[in-house]
Design a protein around this motif. Structure first.
Motif, PDB file in Angstrom:
ATOM      1  N   HIS A 263      19.088  87.203 -64.357  1.00  0.00           N
ATOM      2  CA  HIS A 263      20.254  87.681 -63.643  1.00  0.00           C
ATOM      3  C   HIS A 263      19.964  88.892 -62.771  1.00  0.00           C
ATOM      4  CE1 HIS A 263      19.964  90.418 -66.967  1.00  0.00           C
ATOM      5  NE2 HIS A 263      20.256  89.468 -67.843  1.00  0.00           N
TER       6      HIS A 263
ATOM      7  N   ILE B  85      20.227  82.905 -61.912  1.00  0.00           N
ATOM      8  CA  ILE B  85      21.621  82.987 -61.446  1.00  0.00           C
ATOM      9  C   ILE B  85      21.825  84.181 -60.538  1.00  0.00           C
ATOM     10  CG2 ILE B  85      22.566  81.784 -63.445  1.00  0.00           C
ATOM     11  CD1 ILE B  85      23.238  84.534 -64.628  1.00  0.00           C
ATOM     12  N   ARG B  86      20.749  84.763 -60.031  1.00  0.00           N
ATOM     13  CA  ARG B  86      20.882  85.913 -59.139  1.00  0.00           C
ATOM     14  C   ARG B  86      21.644  85.531 -57.883  1.00  0.00           C
ATOM     15  NH1 ARG B  86      14.668  87.732 -59.094  1.00  0.00           N
ATOM     16  NH2 ARG B  86      14.499  85.480 -59.028  1.00  0.00           N
ATOM     17  N   GLY B  87      22.521  86.409 -57.434  1.00  0.00           N
ATOM     18  CA  GLY B  87      23.304  86.160 -56.229  1.00  0.00           C
ATOM     19  C   GLY B  87      24.622  85.464 -56.485  1.00  0.00           C
ATOM     20  N   GLN B  88      24.875  84.981 -57.704  1.00  0.00           N
ATOM     21  CA  GLN B  88      26.123  84.289 -58.019  1.00  0.00           C
ATOM     22  C   GLN B  88      27.179  85.279 -58.512  1.00  0.00           C
ATOM     23  OE1 GLN B  88      25.556  80.980 -60.672  1.00  0.00           O
ATOM     24  NE2 GLN B  88      23.715  80.250 -59.634  1.00  0.00           N
ATOM     25  N   THR B  89      28.445  84.882 -58.374  1.00  0.00           N
ATOM     26  CA  THR B  89      29.516  85.678 -58.985  1.00  0.00           C
ATOM     27  C   THR B  89      29.484  85.466 -60.490  1.00  0.00           C
ATOM     28  OG1 THR B  89      31.146  83.909 -58.837  1.00  0.00           O
ATOM     29  CG2 THR B  89      30.921  85.373 -56.906  1.00  0.00           C
ATOM     30  N   THR B  90      30.205  86.324 -61.213  1.00  0.00           N
ATOM     31  CA  THR B  90      30.205  86.221 -62.679  1.00  0.00           C
ATOM     32  C   THR B  90      30.780  84.888 -63.144  1.00  0.00           C
ATOM     33  OG1 THR B  90      30.427  88.614 -62.845  1.00  0.00           O
ATOM     34  CG2 THR B  90      30.954  87.324 -64.801  1.00  0.00           C
TER      35      THR B  90
ATOM     36  N   GLU C  43      30.910  81.998 -61.430  1.00  0.00           N
ATOM     37  CA  GLU C  43      29.963  80.925 -61.117  1.00  0.00           C
ATOM     38  C   GLU C  43      28.799  80.927 -62.092  1.00  0.00           C
ATOM     39  OE1 GLU C  43      28.940  81.902 -57.175  1.00  0.00           O
ATOM     40  OE2 GLU C  43      30.621  80.888 -56.226  1.00  0.00           O
ATOM     41  N   ALA C  44      28.290  82.128 -62.401  1.00  0.00           N
ATOM     42  CA  ALA C  44      27.137  82.232 -63.302  1.00  0.00           C
ATOM     43  C   ALA C  44      27.481  81.743 -64.706  1.00  0.00           C
ATOM     44  CB  ALA C  44      26.652  83.673 -63.346  1.00  0.00           C
TER      45      ALA C  44
ATOM     46  N   LEU D  89      26.647  91.639 -63.578  1.00  0.00           N
ATOM     47  CA  LEU D  89      26.385  90.230 -63.878  1.00  0.00           C
ATOM     48  C   LEU D  89      25.772  90.087 -65.269  1.00  0.00           C
ATOM     49  CD1 LEU D  89      26.370  87.303 -62.980  1.00  0.00           C
ATOM     50  CD2 LEU D  89      24.174  87.697 -61.859  1.00  0.00           C
TER      51      LEU D  89
ATOM     52  N   ALA E 274      27.483  78.031 -64.768  1.00  0.00           N
ATOM     53  CA  ALA E 274      26.118  77.499 -64.699  1.00  0.00           C
ATOM     54  C   ALA E 274      25.387  77.693 -66.034  1.00  0.00           C
ATOM     55  CB  ALA E 274      25.351  78.194 -63.579  1.00  0.00           C
TER      56      ALA E 274
END
Length: 787
Positions: free
Chosen positions: A745, A714-719, A721-722, A752, A725
């Motif tokens: 993460h 989930i690297r690069g995603q907002t909290t 969005e993560a 995150l 997911a």
């Protein structure tokens, strides 16, 4: 040990990467002096020390190594009586403090962990020396300035200096602020020249203020004059500063003498701290490349499991499994150019040097490395067989030197052995060299393009072929080493794939001897068989793991059912006991009434006896009914089962599996047990899943697991969005039957990771979670255990 071999195998680059993990120049010097050792006992000792440091790093995460300086030059000066300056004394105090912190840290760790003898010995060599540190700290601050409190005399002198400075500044400010002097000054400021307070005066007014000129501007238009009115104050100030310098010199001399008295203890501290910095640098480096401790031997046996070249980026390196020294001591590797033959040689050589230098190796657990007497390598950068005579001469000169220095315990690595000359002569020469080395008992690995050497391995005991795999379809090497399979020519396949006319290929094929064609065909079949066997092995291993997971899941569910049954029985017994107590209490009450009637009326009447008897009978019936209810509740599950012909069952009374043949009644069935047919009660058996249903369930789990990974990135995603997911991923993982998954993460700012872990704490199907350990990604990964 040949310096050429260390350069060829790039051991110096390993040392450069290792040095980046040191905390002081002491550790860097230890790394610079590092060379491989070829004594088994010494290597085992060094590996054990590295293991202890890696254990501490794994348990504690980090080690306090700050503040350590190389104070050995200062110690030598202190011993001969030379006064140390404030910077040198401050370095000594910081080193003593850093050593004390590290000592306290290791004392606690060694108290918790028993098997750390090497670290414990080094920790005991560090002496705290608090008195020396406190003496320096009481006189010198962190900025390197001598404190007023260093001595009463210094405090008094500095008080006089401050008073004199205030007086001279007041006097000069009166001059520069006077309206009468404004036109005479270049600037209305007070400045310092030659350590004396002055004012900038225009040249034409030089004699107006009297006093002395200490400096002038480049143009000569401005003179820096010390007015006569402040000369005496400046003289007093200068004298006080000279007294300050003498007092500071006296203080530093006393501190230097104190350092000289503990010079031996400080030197021992430095030696121990340098070794500790070096050991933990090895541990940090091992962690960074996911290295493991190899198993050592002096029998010439190598087994590298999924070994990786440490200088190739992790995303590009292809792991290699390699074995030498068991059933064979000589390996001949063939294959296409740029296929990985040279990398295999360098990986074996470099990992051997690393292990002998006390470093962990980038491979999987269970890897073995032989502590040989020496390592020799002849590896060139040339990859073409059209090499010049000078290149061949250079390689042969190196090979001659190797053959003169080698012994039966050496490891020899030859790249493109015999290349650079006539192919026929080169092949024969290569075989002669391998025969010589093999007869001496040394371990040797050689790469070649000569097809003659493929047959060489088949005709010599203790010699084996190997090759690097090449994908004909994609025309790309896979960089996988195939032991026991010689490389075959792919020229015709590649030419056909690239579009060469078929008649040309057929003409070329017809000119190859029948023996060569049979050999090539045999190699093709052998490679195809190997690929099928490898695929079958992986599939069997996958099915085995799935079946084992399924078995564990069923066993867990059975244990839960048994536990639930015990809970229900215990609860029923408790309720029955409470009911029985109430019944007894009622019976006691009836008996009390009978006694009371008898006491009151002397004779109990008939209707009273009938009523009392009726009450006791009701109590008895309720008690018996409760007992029956308990018994029925225990066996209810067994009797509630119904069976039909063809059901697979497990018969408790015989401890065997069987199959229902016929239903005789609701409580009795005709069952086939092996070769015996018999009547079995329904309560003595339970239904079990058939092989078909188990396979169907397994297929469903496998299908789901084929689409769900054990990791979620989930690297690069907002909290937000993560979290969405992760929520969906956990549902899929539960359906797939996973018990543990990893969420990647990254490290970053940690925001995150915090958001995801806060979400996991509230998730009802999350049993527990933790940060990744060694080899799992550290704080960049959260490992989740599911319920």
């Amino acid at each position: 040990m040949q310096e050429r071999t260390l350069q060829i195998l790039e051991f110096d680059k390993i040392k450069k990467e290792l040095a980046q993990h040191t905390a002081s120049s002491l550790g860097k010097q230890k790394v610079a002096d590092l060379v491989p050792c070829f004594d088994l006992a010494a290597v085992q000792k060094n590996q054990q020390a590295t293991y202890e440091a890696a254990t501490v790093l794994r348990l504690k995460g980090q080690v306090p190594l700050g503040g350590i300086r190389d104070i050995r030059p200062a110690l030598r000066r202190a011993v001969i009586g030379s006064r140390l300056d404030v910077a040198e004394l401050l370095d000594i105090a910081q080193t003593i403090a850093g050593g004390r912190k590290l000592k306290n840290f290791l004392e606690k760790v060694c108290a918790e962990q028993e098997a750390l003898p090497h670290l414990e010995g080094l920790e005991q060599q560090v002496t705290p020396l608090r008195e020396v540190e406190q003496a320096i700290r009481s006189c010198i601050d962190d900025h390197g300035d001598v404190l007023d409190s260093a001595s009463p005399v210094l405090k008094q002198i500095r008080s006089r200096i401050r008073q004199a400075e205030q007086r001279v500044k007041r006097q000069l400010e009166q001059i520069i602020k006077s309206p009468a002097h404004q036109k005479m000054l270049q600037d209305p400021i007070v400045t310092i020249r030659q350590d004396r307070y002055c004012i900038p005066v225009k040249a034409e007014y030089r004699h107006h203020f009297g006093g002395m000129v200490h400096d002038q501007s480049a143009s000569g238009a401005t003179l820096f004059v010390e007015p006569e009115a402040v000369v005496s104050i400046n003289n007093e100030l200068r004298e006080a500063k000279l007294q300050e310098e003498r007092e500071i010199d006296r203080i530093l001399t006393a501190l230097t003498r104190q350092v000289g008295e503990v010079q031996e203890a400080l030197a021992q501290n430095i030696q121990a701290l340098a070794e500790l910095d070096f050991l933990f640098a090895k541990a940090y480096y091992a962690k960074s490349i996911r290295a493991v401790q190899p198993k050592l031997n002096d029998q010439g046996y190598f087994k590298l499991v999924q070994a990786r070249h440490p200088l190739i980026p992790a995303q590009d390196v292809v792991p290699t499994t390699f074995e030498l020294g068991g059933g064979y001591t000589c390996m001949v590797i063939t294959g296409p150019n740029t296929g990985g033959k040279t990398v295999t040689l360098k990986t074996l050589g470099l990992l051997t040097l690393m292990a002998c230098a006390g470093l962990f190796i980038p491979a999987e657990e269970g890897s073995h490395v032989a502590v040989v007497s020496s390592v020799f390598a002849d590896i060139g950068d040339e990859q073409s067989i059209e090499q010049s005579l000078s290149t061949f001469s250079s390689h042969m000169t190196n090979i001659v030197n190797i053959l003169e220095q080698m012994d039966e315990n050496s490891l020899l690595l030859f790249d493109e052995l015999g290349a650079g000359t006539d192919p026929t002569e080169g092949a024969v020469l290569a075989m002669a060299i391998l025969d010589h080395v093999h007869s001496r008992g040394a371990r040797v690995v050689a790469t070649t393009h000569y097809s003659e050497l493929k047959a060489y391995a088949y005709s010599r005991p203790g010699v084996i072929n190997a090759s690097v795999e090449f994908d004909v379809e994609s025309l790309q090497p896979t960089y996988r080493l195939l032991v026991g399979v010689p490389g075959r020519s792919n020229a015709f396949h590649i030419a056909r794939r690239l579009g060469l006319r078929e008649e040309i290929i057929e003409t070329a094929t017809s000119q190859i001897s029948s023996d060569d064609r049979r050999i090539d065909h045999m190699l093709a079949e052998l490679e195809a068989s190997r690929k099928r066997a490898e695929q079958d092995r992986r599939e069997a291993e996958r099915l085995k793991q799935e079946v084992e997971r399924l078995r564990q899941s069923l066993a867990k569910k059975e244990a839960q059912l048994e536990k639930e049954k015990e809970r229900l029985v215990a609860e029923a017994k408790q309720q029955a006991g409470e009911k029985m107590a109430r019944m007894l209490k009622e019976a006691e009450h009836i008996m009390d009434q009978l006694r009371q009637w008898q006491h009151q009326h002397q004779v109990v009447k008939e209707h009273q006896l009938i009523e009392a008897k009726k009450g006791l009978e009701q109590i008895k019936e309720a008690t018996e009914s409760r007992k029956v209810g308990i018994t029925r509740s225990v066996v209810a599950q067994k009797r509630s089962q119904t069976f039909k012909a063809g059901d697979d069952v497990y018969v408790h009374t015989f401890g065997q599996k069987g199959q229902v043949l016929e239903k005789l009644s609701d409580q009795e069935y005709y069952v086939q047990l092996g070769i015996i047919k018999m009547k079995v009660k329904a309560g003595d058996m339970k239904k079990i899943k058939s092989k078909q249903s188990e396979q169907a369930a397994l297929t469903r789990v496998q299908t789901k697991r084929e689409t769900v990974s054990l990791e979620l990135d989930i690297r690069g995603q907002t909290t937000d969005e993560a979290i969405a997911a992760v929520d969906k991923y956990l549902d899929d993982a539960l359906l797939a039957g996973y018990q543990q998954v990893s969420i990647i993460h990254g490290k970053g700012t940690g925001q995150l990771r915090k958001g995801i872990q806060d979400f996991l704490r509230q998730h009802k199907r999350v049993k527990q979670f933790r940060l990744g350990g060694a080899g799992e990604g550290g704080s960049g990964v959260t490992v989740v255990t599911l319920k």
